[in-house]
Write a protein that holds these residues in place. Structure first.
Motif, PDB file in Angstrom:
ATOM      1  N   ARG A   1      51.984  78.547   5.595  1.00  0.00           N
ATOM      2  CA  ARG A   1      52.233  77.303   4.855  1.00  0.00           C
ATOM      3  C   ARG A   1      52.712  77.654   3.464  1.00  0.00           C
ATOM      4  O   ARG A   1      52.075  78.421   2.757  1.00  0.00           O
ATOM      5  CB  ARG A   1      50.943  76.490   4.740  1.00  0.00           C
ATOM      6  CG  ARG A   1      50.334  76.154   6.062  1.00  0.00           C
ATOM      7  CD  ARG A   1      50.599  74.727   6.408  1.00  0.00           C
ATOM      8  NE  ARG A   1      50.116  74.444   7.759  1.00  0.00           N
ATOM      9  CZ  ARG A   1      50.389  73.342   8.405  1.00  0.00           C
ATOM     10  NH1 ARG A   1      51.133  72.438   7.836  1.00  0.00           N
ATOM     11  NH2 ARG A   1      49.932  73.142   9.615  1.00  0.00           N
ATOM     12  N   ARG A   2      53.820  77.041   3.109  1.00  0.00           N
ATOM     13  CA  ARG A   2      54.363  77.352   1.788  1.00  0.00           C
ATOM     14  C   ARG A   2      53.889  76.373   0.725  1.00  0.00           C
ATOM     15  O   ARG A   2      54.039  76.629  -0.461  1.00  0.00           O
ATOM     16  CB  ARG A   2      55.887  77.374   1.846  1.00  0.00           C
ATOM     17  CG  ARG A   2      56.402  78.597   2.580  1.00  0.00           C
ATOM     18  CD  ARG A   2      57.849  78.838   2.233  1.00  0.00           C
ATOM     19  NE  ARG A   2      58.667  77.709   2.683  1.00  0.00           N
ATOM     20  CZ  ARG A   2      59.803  77.865   3.375  1.00  0.00           C
ATOM     21  NH1 ARG A   2      60.231  79.064   3.677  1.00  0.00           N
ATOM     22  NH2 ARG A   2      60.486  76.825   3.740  1.00  0.00           N
ATOM     23  N   ARG A   3      53.332  75.263   1.142  1.00  0.00           N
ATOM     24  CA  ARG A   3      52.882  74.281   0.144  1.00  0.00           C
ATOM     25  C   ARG A   3      51.707  74.844  -0.647  1.00  0.00           C
ATOM     26  O   ARG A   3      51.015  75.752  -0.199  1.00  0.00           O
ATOM     27  CB  ARG A   3      52.483  72.981   0.832  1.00  0.00           C
ATOM     28  CG  ARG A   3      51.276  73.135   1.732  1.00  0.00           C
ATOM     29  CD  ARG A   3      51.138  71.992   2.698  1.00  0.00           C
ATOM     30  NE  ARG A   3      50.836  70.737   2.039  1.00  0.00           N
ATOM     31  CZ  ARG A   3      50.454  69.633   2.679  1.00  0.00           C
ATOM     32  NH1 ARG A   3      50.329  69.646   3.997  1.00  0.00           N
ATOM     33  NH2 ARG A   3      50.202  68.523   2.036  1.00  0.00           N
ATOM     34  N   SER A   4      51.462  74.259  -1.806  1.00  0.00           N
ATOM     35  CA  SER A   4      50.386  74.759  -2.658  1.00  0.00           C
ATOM     36  C   SER A   4      49.037  74.562  -1.973  1.00  0.00           C
ATOM     37  O   SER A   4      48.844  73.612  -1.203  1.00  0.00           O
ATOM     38  CB  SER A   4      50.387  74.023  -3.995  1.00  0.00           C
ATOM     39  OG  SER A   4      49.987  72.676  -3.807  1.00  0.00           O
ATOM     40  N   ILE A   5      48.118  75.461  -2.264  1.00  0.00           N
ATOM     41  CA  ILE A   5      46.798  75.391  -1.643  1.00  0.00           C
ATOM     42  C   ILE A   5      46.109  74.078  -1.994  1.00  0.00           C
ATOM     43  O   ILE A   5      45.400  73.491  -1.180  1.00  0.00           O
ATOM     44  CB  ILE A   5      45.930  76.613  -2.037  1.00  0.00           C
ATOM     45  CG1 ILE A   5      44.590  76.583  -1.321  1.00  0.00           C
ATOM     46  CG2 ILE A   5      45.729  76.682  -3.542  1.00  0.00           C
ATOM     47  CD1 ILE A   5      44.675  76.631   0.195  1.00  0.00           C
ATOM     48  N   LYS A   6      46.345  73.588  -3.214  1.00  0.00           N
ATOM     49  CA  LYS A   6      45.703  72.333  -3.608  1.00  0.00           C
ATOM     50  C   LYS A   6      46.183  71.167  -2.742  1.00  0.00           C
ATOM     51  O   LYS A   6      45.384  70.376  -2.242  1.00  0.00           O
ATOM     52  CB  LYS A   6      45.981  72.037  -5.080  1.00  0.00           C
ATOM     53  CG  LYS A   6      45.762  70.601  -5.474  1.00  0.00           C
ATOM     54  CD  LYS A   6      44.471  70.361  -6.177  1.00  0.00           C
ATOM     55  CE  LYS A   6      44.294  68.879  -6.453  1.00  0.00           C
ATOM     56  NZ  LYS A   6      43.519  68.592  -7.624  1.00  0.00           N
ATOM     57  N   SER A   7      47.500  71.069  -2.549  1.00  0.00           N
ATOM     58  CA  SER A   7      47.987  69.936  -1.762  1.00  0.00           C
ATOM     59  C   SER A   7      47.574  70.083  -0.305  1.00  0.00           C
ATOM     60  O   SER A   7      47.326  69.096   0.376  1.00  0.00           O
ATOM     61  CB  SER A   7      49.495  69.770  -1.915  1.00  0.00           C
ATOM     62  OG  SER A   7      50.205  70.447  -0.904  1.00  0.00           O
ATOM     63  N   LEU A   8      47.451  71.314   0.162  1.00  0.00           N
ATOM     64  CA  LEU A   8      46.984  71.515   1.537  1.00  0.00           C
ATOM     65  C   LEU A   8      45.533  71.055   1.693  1.00  0.00           C
ATOM     66  O   LEU A   8      45.183  70.389   2.663  1.00  0.00           O
ATOM     67  CB  LEU A   8      47.127  72.986   1.936  1.00  0.00           C
ATOM     68  CG  LEU A   8      46.722  73.331   3.372  1.00  0.00           C
ATOM     69  CD1 LEU A   8      47.619  74.432   3.937  1.00  0.00           C
ATOM     70  CD2 LEU A   8      45.262  73.777   3.458  1.00  0.00           C
ATOM     71  N   LEU A   9      44.692  71.408   0.723  1.00  0.00           N
ATOM     72  CA  LEU A   9      43.277  71.035   0.822  1.00  0.00           C
ATOM     73  C   LEU A   9      43.076  69.525   0.750  1.00  0.00           C
ATOM     74  O   LEU A   9      42.100  68.997   1.279  1.00  0.00           O
ATOM     75  CB  LEU A   9      42.465  71.711  -0.282  1.00  0.00           C
ATOM     76  CG  LEU A   9      42.328  73.232  -0.191  1.00  0.00           C
ATOM     77  CD1 LEU A   9      41.534  73.764  -1.382  1.00  0.00           C
ATOM     78  CD2 LEU A   9      41.673  73.654   1.120  1.00  0.00           C
ATOM     79  N   LEU A  10      44.013  68.831   0.104  1.00  0.00           N
ATOM     80  CA  LEU A  10      43.897  67.368   0.006  1.00  0.00           C
ATOM     81  C   LEU A  10      44.389  66.670   1.265  1.00  0.00           C
ATOM     82  O   LEU A  10      44.166  65.474   1.438  1.00  0.00           O
ATOM     83  CB  LEU A  10      44.710  66.868  -1.196  1.00  0.00           C
ATOM     84  CG  LEU A  10      44.130  67.125  -2.579  1.00  0.00           C
ATOM     85  CD1 LEU A  10      45.136  66.726  -3.648  1.00  0.00           C
ATOM     86  CD2 LEU A  10      42.822  66.388  -2.772  1.00  0.00           C
TER      87      LEU A  10
ATOM     88  N   LYS B   1      45.276  70.993 -17.549  1.00  0.00           N
ATOM     89  CA  LYS B   1      45.535  70.141 -16.385  1.00  0.00           C
ATOM     90  C   LYS B   1      47.025  70.125 -16.081  1.00  0.00           C
ATOM     91  O   LYS B   1      47.873  70.310 -16.955  1.00  0.00           O
ATOM     92  CB  LYS B   1      45.002  68.733 -16.604  1.00  0.00           C
ATOM     93  CG  LYS B   1      45.838  67.837 -17.481  1.00  0.00           C
ATOM     94  CD  LYS B   1      45.355  66.405 -17.349  1.00  0.00           C
ATOM     95  CE  LYS B   1      46.284  65.465 -18.109  1.00  0.00           C
ATOM     96  NZ  LYS B   1      45.912  64.059 -17.979  1.00  0.00           N
ATOM     97  N   LEU B   2      47.335  69.932 -14.816  1.00  0.00           N
ATOM     98  CA  LEU B   2      48.717  69.746 -14.399  1.00  0.00           C
ATOM     99  C   LEU B   2      48.717  68.808 -13.200  1.00  0.00           C
ATOM    100  O   LEU B   2      47.670  68.408 -12.721  1.00  0.00           O
ATOM    101  CB  LEU B   2      49.359  71.098 -14.064  1.00  0.00           C
ATOM    102  CG  LEU B   2      48.594  72.072 -13.177  1.00  0.00           C
ATOM    103  CD1 LEU B   2      48.851  71.755 -11.722  1.00  0.00           C
ATOM    104  CD2 LEU B   2      49.041  73.496 -13.474  1.00  0.00           C
ATOM    105  N   THR B   3      49.912  68.427 -12.769  1.00  0.00           N
ATOM    106  CA  THR B   3      50.003  67.476 -11.665  1.00  0.00           C
ATOM    107  C   THR B   3      50.491  68.179 -10.405  1.00  0.00           C
ATOM    108  O   THR B   3      51.515  68.865 -10.427  1.00  0.00           O
ATOM    109  CB  THR B   3      50.968  66.327 -12.023  1.00  0.00           C
ATOM    110  OG1 THR B   3      50.453  65.646 -13.170  1.00  0.00           O
ATOM    111  CG2 THR B   3      51.083  65.351 -10.867  1.00  0.00           C
ATOM    112  N   ILE B   4      49.736  68.029  -9.334  1.00  0.00           N
ATOM    113  CA  ILE B   4      50.133  68.583  -8.043  1.00  0.00           C
ATOM    114  C   ILE B   4      50.021  67.476  -7.008  1.00  0.00           C
ATOM    115  O   ILE B   4      48.985  66.827  -6.921  1.00  0.00           O
ATOM    116  CB  ILE B   4      49.239  69.764  -7.631  1.00  0.00           C
ATOM    117  CG1 ILE B   4      49.312  70.874  -8.679  1.00  0.00           C
ATOM    118  CG2 ILE B   4      49.635  70.288  -6.247  1.00  0.00           C
ATOM    119  CD1 ILE B   4      48.396  72.044  -8.392  1.00  0.00           C
ATOM    120  N   ALA B   5      51.082  67.275  -6.264  1.00  0.00           N
ATOM    121  CA  ALA B   5      51.106  66.226  -5.240  1.00  0.00           C
ATOM    122  C   ALA B   5      50.714  64.879  -5.848  1.00  0.00           C
ATOM    123  O   ALA B   5      50.008  64.096  -5.224  1.00  0.00           O
ATOM    124  CB  ALA B   5      50.181  66.594  -4.074  1.00  0.00           C
ATOM    125  N   GLY B   6      51.129  64.662  -7.080  1.00  0.00           N
ATOM    126  CA  GLY B   6      50.874  63.393  -7.724  1.00  0.00           C
ATOM    127  C   GLY B   6      49.466  63.228  -8.256  1.00  0.00           C
ATOM    128  O   GLY B   6      49.091  62.141  -8.683  1.00  0.00           O
TER     129      GLY B   6
END
Length: 287
Positions: A165-174, A268-273
């Motif tokens: 999976r190339r998506r970020s780990i954070k967006s995957l966990l969500l 802080k930053l924004t990932i997957a909104g």
DNA sequence: ATGATTTCCTGTAGGC
DNA sequence: TGCCTACAGGAAATCA
């Protein structure tokens, strides 16, 4: 009571530990109760069986209350289940019938020979109630399928989810279809505990990192459950008392405050909104 | 197919 | 004091 948790951040979310806490308390308080009457204030938050809710659940007995993902499930006899999805601002409370009905209370359920009632309230209406009886094929919104429970997830299965999976780990966990129950708060906390940068591509995590992450997820969730969840602005236990896990947050809602490990200010930053809190020093692996 | 972005909705806070 | 805007986000829908 509890201070705001950061600039502009006041509306957190019932995630797995909060849903677990609610389910346990409702099980203790409701098991064996028999539904006597139902009031639905807003029909559009109700999905599933198209018949009037009262017609489906009246006189049915509560066999138990369980949790699946972030959902609270009230199992009734006859194979009928009420599934409450709390969304962001959803609350389930068991209160005396005489208690003032708060705004945005959408469903109230009373029980035979009892002085209290179960209330579902959801100002933002991202949540909803699903009445599953076997006749819900086309009524209302569909309730999406969710992935495996993180607390019982095996390392090998977790590795398979991350693989390639190339998506970020954070967006995957969500993503609830991959792993069920993690929301913004506990994602950030688990990634900090594992020392992993949230933008790291999921498939780029090596074996030891993936193992550390799954262990951190389980540890974070279990500790939060032990603390009866996090109480911020919206989430409350059914008995109205507060959870206490918010005092253990290491990064969530701590923008600009010193990292508890290295003292560098939390960013802080924004990932997957979604707002993502992290320590730029302790969390590595971004590529 | 994959992943990123937008949309739904209301309450709260900060600016003026 | 009060109006206005920005922001919070779970999950489905939409876009690239």
């Amino acid at each position: 009571m509890h201070a705001p948790i950061g600039p502009g951040i006041h509306e957190p979310v019932p995630e797995l530990p909060e849903a677990e806490t609610i389910a346990r308390q409702l099980h203790a308080g409701l098991a064996g109760a028999v539904v006597s009457s139902v009031r639905v204030q807003r029909a559009d938050i109700l999905h599933g069986d198209p018949r009037p809710l009262a017609a489906v659940i009246r006189r049915r007995r509560v066999e138990g209350v369980t949790r699946r993902a972030k959902r609270v499930q009230v199992q009734l006899d006859g194979g009928v289940m009420l599934v409450f999805r709390l969304g962001m601002s959803g609350r389930l409370t068991l209160v005396p019938r005489a208690a003032p009905v708060e705004p945005h209370t959408h469903v109230c359920i009373r029980f035979r020979a009892r002085g209290d009632e179960l209330r579902f309230r959801d100002p933002r209406r991202f949540g909803g109630v699903w009445c599953l009886s076997g006749r819900e094929a086309y009524a209302g919104r569909r309730m999406g399928e969710v992935g495996p429970e993180p607390l019982t997830l095996e390392q090998s299965a977790f590795a398979a989810i991350l693989k390639d999976r190339r998506r970020s780990i954070k967006s995957l966990l969500l993503d609830q279809t991959l792993i069920a129950g993690l929301g913004n708060i506990y994602c950030d906390e688990a990634l900090f505990a594992a020392g992993i940068h949230p933008l790291t591509p999921a498939g780029a995590l090596d074996g030891p990192s993936a193992q550390r992450l799954l262990r951190a997820i389980k540890r974070t969730l279990n500790r939060a459950i032990d603390a009866n969840g996090s109480t911020l602005s919206d989430y409350r236990r059914p008995d109205g008392l507060d959870g206490s896990y918010q005092f253990s947050h290491k990064v969530y809602g701590r923008l600009g405050e010193p990292c508890r490990r290295c003292r560098v200010p939390i960013e802080k930053l924004t990932i997957a909104g979604r707002t993502t809190h992290l320590c730029p020093v302790c969390q590595v692996g971004r590529r």
